[in-house]
Design a protein around this motif. Structure first.
Motif, short mmCIF file in Angstrom:
data_model
loop_
_atom_site.label_atom_id
_atom_site.label_comp_id
_atom_site.label_asym_id
_atom_site.label_seq_id
_atom_site.Cartn_x
_atom_site.Cartn_y
_atom_site.Cartn_z
N GLU A 22 -52.30 -29.41 -8.58
CA GLU A 22 -51.76 -29.06 -7.28
C GLU A 22 -50.48 -28.24 -7.45
O GLU A 22 -49.83 -28.31 -8.49
CB GLU A 22 -51.44 -30.33 -6.47
N PHE A 23 -50.14 -27.49 -6.41
CA PHE A 23 -48.93 -26.68 -6.48
C PHE A 23 -47.77 -27.43 -5.84
O PHE A 23 -47.92 -28.00 -4.76
CB PHE A 23 -49.13 -25.34 -5.76
N PRO A 24 -46.59 -27.44 -6.49
CA PRO A 24 -45.42 -28.13 -5.91
C PRO A 24 -44.73 -27.27 -4.86
O PRO A 24 -43.72 -26.62 -5.10
CB PRO A 24 -44.53 -28.34 -7.14
N PHE A 25 -45.27 -27.29 -3.66
CA PHE A 25 -44.76 -26.43 -2.59
C PHE A 25 -43.28 -26.68 -2.28
O PHE A 25 -42.58 -25.77 -1.84
CB PHE A 25 -45.59 -26.61 -1.33
N HIS A 26 -42.81 -27.88 -2.54
CA HIS A 26 -41.42 -28.20 -2.19
C HIS A 26 -40.41 -27.46 -3.06
O HIS A 26 -39.22 -27.43 -2.73
CB HIS A 26 -41.20 -29.71 -2.30
N VAL A 27 -40.85 -26.86 -4.18
CA VAL A 27 -39.90 -26.13 -5.03
C VAL A 27 -39.82 -24.65 -4.67
O VAL A 27 -38.99 -23.93 -5.23
CB VAL A 27 -40.24 -26.28 -6.53
N ILE A 28 -40.67 -24.19 -3.76
CA ILE A 28 -40.66 -22.76 -3.41
C ILE A 28 -39.28 -22.31 -2.90
O ILE A 28 -38.79 -21.25 -3.31
CB ILE A 28 -41.78 -22.44 -2.39
N PRO A 29 -38.61 -23.07 -2.02
CA PRO A 29 -37.26 -22.64 -1.60
C PRO A 29 -36.28 -22.53 -2.77
O PRO A 29 -35.41 -21.65 -2.78
CB PRO A 29 -36.84 -23.73 -0.61
N LYS A 30 -36.43 -23.40 -3.77
CA LYS A 30 -35.54 -23.35 -4.93
C LYS A 30 -35.83 -22.12 -5.78
O LYS A 30 -34.92 -21.48 -6.30
CB LYS A 30 -35.69 -24.63 -5.75
N LEU A 31 -37.11 -21.77 -5.90
CA LEU A 31 -37.46 -20.54 -6.61
C LEU A 31 -37.00 -19.33 -5.82
O LEU A 31 -36.56 -18.33 -6.40
CB LEU A 31 -38.98 -20.49 -6.85
N GLY A 32 -37.10 -19.41 -4.50
CA GLY A 32 -36.65 -18.30 -3.66
C GLY A 32 -35.16 -18.05 -3.80
O GLY A 32 -34.70 -16.91 -3.77
N ALA A 33 -34.39 -19.14 -3.96
CA ALA A 33 -32.94 -19.02 -4.09
C ALA A 33 -32.52 -18.33 -5.38
O ALA A 33 -31.39 -17.85 -5.49
CB ALA A 33 -32.30 -20.41 -4.01
N LEU A 34 -33.43 -18.23 -6.35
CA LEU A 34 -33.11 -17.55 -7.61
C LEU A 34 -33.00 -16.04 -7.43
O LEU A 34 -32.42 -15.36 -8.28
CB LEU A 34 -34.19 -17.86 -8.66
N ARG A 35 -33.60 -15.52 -6.37
CA ARG A 35 -33.54 -14.08 -6.09
C ARG A 35 -34.18 -13.26 -7.21
O ARG A 35 -33.61 -12.30 -7.72
CB ARG A 35 -32.12 -13.62 -5.85
N VAL A 36 -35.38 -13.68 -7.61
CA VAL A 36 -36.11 -12.91 -8.63
C VAL A 36 -37.38 -12.28 -8.07
O VAL A 36 -37.94 -11.36 -8.68
CB VAL A 36 -36.46 -13.79 -9.85
N ALA A 37 -37.87 -12.77 -6.92
CA ALA A 37 -39.06 -12.18 -6.31
C ALA A 37 -38.75 -10.77 -5.84
O ALA A 37 -37.77 -10.53 -5.15
CB ALA A 37 -39.54 -13.04 -5.13
N GLY A 38 -39.58 -9.84 -6.23
CA GLY A 38 -39.32 -8.44 -5.94
C GLY A 38 -38.81 -7.70 -7.16
O GLY A 38 -38.87 -6.47 -7.21
N GLY A 39 -38.29 -8.44 -8.13
CA GLY A 39 -37.92 -7.87 -9.41
C GLY A 39 -37.04 -6.63 -9.33
O GLY A 39 -35.88 -6.69 -8.92
N THR A 40 -37.63 -5.49 -9.68
CA THR A 40 -36.88 -4.23 -9.74
C THR A 40 -36.86 -3.47 -8.43
O THR A 40 -36.23 -2.41 -8.35
CB THR A 40 -37.49 -3.33 -10.83
N ILE A 41 -37.54 -4.00 -7.40
CA ILE A 41 -37.59 -3.30 -6.12
C ILE A 41 -36.19 -3.25 -5.51
O ILE A 41 -35.50 -4.27 -5.44
CB ILE A 41 -38.56 -3.99 -5.14
N LYS A 42 -35.78 -2.09 -5.08
CA LYS A 42 -34.45 -1.92 -4.48
C LYS A 42 -34.56 -1.84 -2.96
O LYS A 42 -35.47 -1.22 -2.43
CB LYS A 42 -33.79 -0.66 -5.04
N GLY A 43 -33.61 -2.44 -2.27
CA GLY A 43 -33.61 -2.42 -0.83
C GLY A 43 -34.57 -3.43 -0.23
O GLY A 43 -35.23 -4.20 -0.94
N TYR A 44 -34.63 -3.49 1.08
CA TYR A 44 -35.54 -4.37 1.82
C TYR A 44 -35.31 -5.85 1.47
O TYR A 44 -36.24 -6.66 1.51
CB TYR A 44 -37.00 -3.99 1.56
N GLY A 45 -34.09 -6.20 1.11
CA GLY A 45 -33.79 -7.58 0.76
C GLY A 45 -34.21 -7.99 -0.63
O GLY A 45 -34.11 -9.17 -0.99
N CYS A 46 -34.70 -7.04 -1.42
CA CYS A 46 -35.16 -7.34 -2.78
C CYS A 46 -33.98 -7.27 -3.76
O CYS A 46 -32.98 -6.61 -3.50
CB CYS A 46 -36.25 -6.36 -3.19
#
Length: 342
Positions: free
Chosen positions: A86-110
């Protein structure tokens, strides 16, 4: 010759077993008292030949932030969720707080990280759990990157900020039941109708698909016979996603079968930058830079685990790390990791 029925044979086998055959496994503290459980991830045991010296201060900060989160938040639960698949959905906000989603994309909140910064973030996630790194790779290096490279300005503004925060999740659907690596031969079709498109077909082994809010669907335009891309909402009529059960590898990743039956996609959700398979290949080529860092991170984690194990497990009264043959193996592992990095 006597032939036993399967039921009779099962009874014979069951009777031959000891009474404690079906007991649960011993707690690690009882079975292996000197061992540290996997839920407490070992600290990094090497600098990998002064790898940190190759990173900027910003890249080092990203690395340490991701490492701390993975060791404290993910390591304690990864075995449990691997067992449950199963996927630990409760950790998604913690992963989101790392600010790594979007990687090298510039702008648009990335985050707009450097290539190295984005890559080392993936490696640090994979070091602790390969499934979590796959979740991020699918969401960020495939789905978000497709929107960034091939989407309209309106699509970027609409989707990327929320995806960058992991407030919404995306998946990327190319593979089909009959076509894997030969993806240019895909059968899913897109037919132009008034105001949009009708999608028909199937996709398979699509990570994140069972809970994605936005699905990037790659389909063949029936009018041009070329490959196009579409953004499909999770509640679109005619869309069905079913989880693929009983996997062995990457068990936390939720891979799904996607069935598209007359799914309507409005014109504004057609990705204008995907007009051939070459456009899709462009996304794959860029994303593979990040994917290559996943096995590097996994190798780092394996090294750290082996290093700790060899210090804890004893032979003839001495830790296994005291034997030169094991020391040689650790050195070879380090050399292989360094070779992958460079």
């Amino acid at each position: 010759m006597t032939i036993h029925s399967s039921k009779h044979q099962d009874d014979v086998d069951k009777n031959a077993r000891s009474s404690y055959f079906n007991l649960p496994a011993l707690d690690i503290s009882v079975a292996f008292p000197q061992a540290t459980p996997a839920s407490k991830f070992p600290p990094c045991a090497s600098d990998y030949y002064q790898f940190d010296d190759l990173l900027t201060s910003e890249e080092q900060a990203v690395r340490m932030k991701v490492r701390e989160c993975m060791e404290k938040e993910i390591a304690p639960i990864m075995v449990e969720y691997w067992e449950k698949a199963e996927f630990p959905f409760h950790v998604i906000p913690k992963l989101g707080a790392l600010r790594v989603a979007g990687g090298t994309i510039k702008g648009y909140g990335c985050p707009g990280h450097s290539v190295t910064g984005a890559a080392i973030a993936i490696a640090e996630i994979a070091r602790v759990d390969a499934s979590c790194s796959t979740f991020i790779l699918v969401h960020s290096s495939l789905a978000m990157l497709t929107i960034a490279l091939c989407g309209s300005e309106e699509q970027k503004q609409k989707y990327l900020p929320s995806l960058a925060q992991l407030n919404t999740i995306a998946c990327w659907a190319l593979t089909e039941p009959a076509y894997g690596s030969d993806a240019s031969a895909l059968n899913t079709t897109a037919t132009k109708v008034e105001g949009g498109w009708i999608l028909e077909g199937q996709k398979r082994w699509i990570g994140n698909s069972t809970f994605a809010d936005v699905l990037v669907i790659i389909a063949r335009n029936t009018a041009t016979n070329q490959i196009n891309g579409y953004l499909v909402k999770k509640d679109a009529p005619g869309l069905t996603v079913t989880k693929i059960e009983n996997k062995i590898g990457l068990r936390i990743v939720q891979n799904g079968d996607i069935l598209l039956k007359k799914v309507f996609v409005p014109d504004e959700d057609r990705l204008p930058g995907i007009n051939s398979f070459q456009d899709t290949s462009k996304v794959l080529a860029v994303s593979r830079v990040m994917v290559a860092w996943q096995p590097i991170g996994i190798s780092m984690g394996v090294y750290d685990m082996c290093h700790r194990y060899l210090k804890e497990r004893k032979q003839f009264g001495a830790p296994l790390a005291a034997f030169q043959i094991n020391q040689q193996k650790l050195v070879q592992m380090l050399g292989n990791i360094q070779a992958m990095i460079l």
